[in-house]
Write a protein that holds these residues in place. Sequence first.
Motif, PDB file in Angstrom:
ATOM      1  N   LEU A  58     -25.097   7.168 -10.109  1.00  0.00           N
ATOM      2  CA  LEU A  58     -23.716   8.126 -10.296  1.00  0.00           C
ATOM      3  C   LEU A  58     -23.019   8.119  -9.060  1.00  0.00           C
ATOM      4  O   LEU A  58     -21.624   7.763  -8.923  1.00  0.00           O
ATOM      5  N   GLY A  59     -23.635   8.258  -7.770  1.00  0.00           N
ATOM      6  CA  GLY A  59     -22.762   7.964  -6.435  1.00  0.00           C
ATOM      7  C   GLY A  59     -22.190   6.683  -6.416  1.00  0.00           C
ATOM      8  O   GLY A  59     -20.937   6.392  -6.168  1.00  0.00           O
ATOM      9  N   LEU A  78     -13.184  11.645  -6.546  1.00  0.00           N
ATOM     10  CA  LEU A  78     -14.207  10.821  -6.717  1.00  0.00           C
ATOM     11  C   LEU A  78     -15.108  10.516  -5.756  1.00  0.00           C
ATOM     12  O   LEU A  78     -16.376  10.576  -5.801  1.00  0.00           O
ATOM     13  N   LEU A  79     -14.664  10.239  -4.554  1.00  0.00           N
ATOM     14  CA  LEU A  79     -15.465   9.922  -3.462  1.00  0.00           C
ATOM     15  C   LEU A  79     -16.182  11.320  -2.944  1.00  0.00           C
ATOM     16  O   LEU A  79     -17.358  11.044  -2.700  1.00  0.00           O
ATOM     17  N   ALA A  80     -15.370  12.368  -3.176  1.00  0.00           N
ATOM     18  CA  ALA A  80     -16.124  13.548  -2.832  1.00  0.00           C
ATOM     19  C   ALA A  80     -17.425  14.114  -3.695  1.00  0.00           C
ATOM     20  O   ALA A  80     -18.393  14.374  -3.112  1.00  0.00           O
ATOM     21  N   GLU A  81     -17.011  13.700  -4.957  1.00  0.00           N
ATOM     22  CA  GLU A  81     -18.160  13.894  -5.893  1.00  0.00           C
ATOM     23  C   GLU A  81     -19.405  13.020  -5.508  1.00  0.00           C
ATOM     24  O   GLU A  81     -20.434  13.344  -5.593  1.00  0.00           O
ATOM     25  N   ALA A  82     -18.995  11.586  -5.491  1.00  0.00           N
ATOM     26  CA  ALA A  82     -19.904  10.586  -4.945  1.00  0.00           C
ATOM     27  C   ALA A  82     -20.694  11.206  -3.867  1.00  0.00           C
ATOM     28  O   ALA A  82     -22.004  10.896  -3.638  1.00  0.00           O
ATOM     29  N   THR A  83     -20.052  11.706  -2.868  1.00  0.00           N
ATOM     30  CA  THR A  83     -20.762  11.978  -1.465  1.00  0.00           C
ATOM     31  C   THR A  83     -21.946  13.098  -1.722  1.00  0.00           C
ATOM     32  O   THR A  83     -22.539  13.135  -1.459  1.00  0.00           O
ATOM     33  N   ARG A  84     -21.217  14.073  -2.694  1.00  0.00           N
ATOM     34  CA  ARG A  84     -22.121  15.374  -2.918  1.00  0.00           C
ATOM     35  C   ARG A  84     -23.580  14.790  -3.485  1.00  0.00           C
ATOM     36  O   ARG A  84     -24.689  15.158  -3.544  1.00  0.00           O
ATOM     37  N   TRP A  85     -23.434  13.936  -4.569  1.00  0.00           N
ATOM     38  CA  TRP A  85     -24.454  13.471  -5.265  1.00  0.00           C
ATOM     39  C   TRP A  85     -25.532  12.398  -4.414  1.00  0.00           C
ATOM     40  O   TRP A  85     -26.835  12.526  -4.375  1.00  0.00           O
ATOM     41  N   THR A 102     -23.723   3.956   3.056  1.00  0.00           N
ATOM     42  CA  THR A 102     -22.878   3.230   3.954  1.00  0.00           C
ATOM     43  C   THR A 102     -21.541   2.756   3.204  1.00  0.00           C
ATOM     44  O   THR A 102     -20.626   2.778   3.676  1.00  0.00           O
ATOM     45  N   ASP A 103     -21.814   2.055   1.778  1.00  0.00           N
ATOM     46  CA  ASP A 103     -20.762   1.803   1.260  1.00  0.00           C
ATOM     47  C   ASP A 103     -19.801   3.013   0.997  1.00  0.00           C
ATOM     48  O   ASP A 103     -18.288   2.731   0.931  1.00  0.00           O
ATOM     49  N   LEU A 104     -20.350   4.106   0.643  1.00  0.00           N
ATOM     50  CA  LEU A 104     -19.478   5.345   0.646  1.00  0.00           C
ATOM     51  C   LEU A 104     -18.508   5.723   1.443  1.00  0.00           C
ATOM     52  O   LEU A 104     -17.341   5.973   1.650  1.00  0.00           O
ATOM     53  N   LEU A 105     -19.164   5.537   2.810  1.00  0.00           N
ATOM     54  CA  LEU A 105     -18.680   5.810   4.187  1.00  0.00           C
ATOM     55  C   LEU A 105     -17.353   4.812   4.204  1.00  0.00           C
ATOM     56  O   LEU A 105     -16.258   5.102   4.713  1.00  0.00           O
ATOM     57  N   ARG A 107     -15.621   3.301   1.896  1.00  0.00           N
ATOM     58  CA  ARG A 107     -14.793   3.442   0.852  1.00  0.00           C
ATOM     59  C   ARG A 107     -13.945   4.434   1.471  1.00  0.00           C
ATOM     60  O   ARG A 107     -12.715   4.660   1.314  1.00  0.00           O
ATOM     61  N   GLN A 108     -14.346   5.491   1.931  1.00  0.00           N
ATOM     62  CA  GLN A 108     -13.719   6.887   2.583  1.00  0.00           C
ATOM     63  C   GLN A 108     -12.998   6.422   3.818  1.00  0.00           C
ATOM     64  O   GLN A 108     -11.606   6.761   3.776  1.00  0.00           O
ATOM     65  N   LEU A 109     -13.263   5.319   4.403  1.00  0.00           N
ATOM     66  CA  LEU A 109     -12.557   5.054   5.643  1.00  0.00           C
ATOM     67  C   LEU A 109     -11.314   4.222   5.083  1.00  0.00           C
ATOM     68  O   LEU A 109     -10.189   4.356   5.698  1.00  0.00           O
ATOM     69  N   ARG A 110     -11.507   3.234   4.236  1.00  0.00           N
ATOM     70  CA  ARG A 110     -10.499   2.737   3.442  1.00  0.00           C
ATOM     71  C   ARG A 110      -9.318   3.463   2.929  1.00  0.00           C
ATOM     72  O   ARG A 110      -8.126   3.312   3.008  1.00  0.00           O
ATOM     73  N   GLN A 111      -9.967   4.555   2.232  1.00  0.00           N
ATOM     74  CA  GLN A 111      -9.154   5.577   1.746  1.00  0.00           C
ATOM     75  C   GLN A 111      -8.281   6.279   2.680  1.00  0.00           C
ATOM     76  O   GLN A 111      -6.990   6.603   2.417  1.00  0.00           O
TER      77      GLN A 111
END
Length: 123
Positions: A58-59, A78-85, A102-105, A107-111
């Motif tokens: 899901l993340g 979406l990124l906040a929910e992904a972080t929680r999961w 790491t991919d999520l982080l 994505r957050q930096l790009r955002q």
Amino acid sequence: MTVRPLSPEDLGCPTDGAWADVAFGLGETCEREGDLEQAADWFRVVAESGRADAALRLGAVLGRLADEGSAADSAEDLLAEATRWLSGAQDATTPDAIELITDLLNRQLRQAARRGLEPAVTG
């Protein structure tokens, strides 16, 4: 996002592992076919039952939706929910989970960089 699918309780079905396996398989099928919003819905149902592999998937799917600029939800939501999961997954210390985090982080930096490039609104 679309309306979440019915839970097994809504259908009067047992919530045992068989239901979770079917729902997880539906999530995989939707993801393979490119329907990431529906895949997220199925993975969310399974993750809510406590399956760590579903929380990780899901993340990952939510991160991909954020990259695509899903019209239903903002990328930040979406990124906040992904972080929680991802952070709450029991298997968060496996190499696959660490790669997803790491991919999520990234994505957050790009955002954050995109937000920093947006012109300031003056009134």
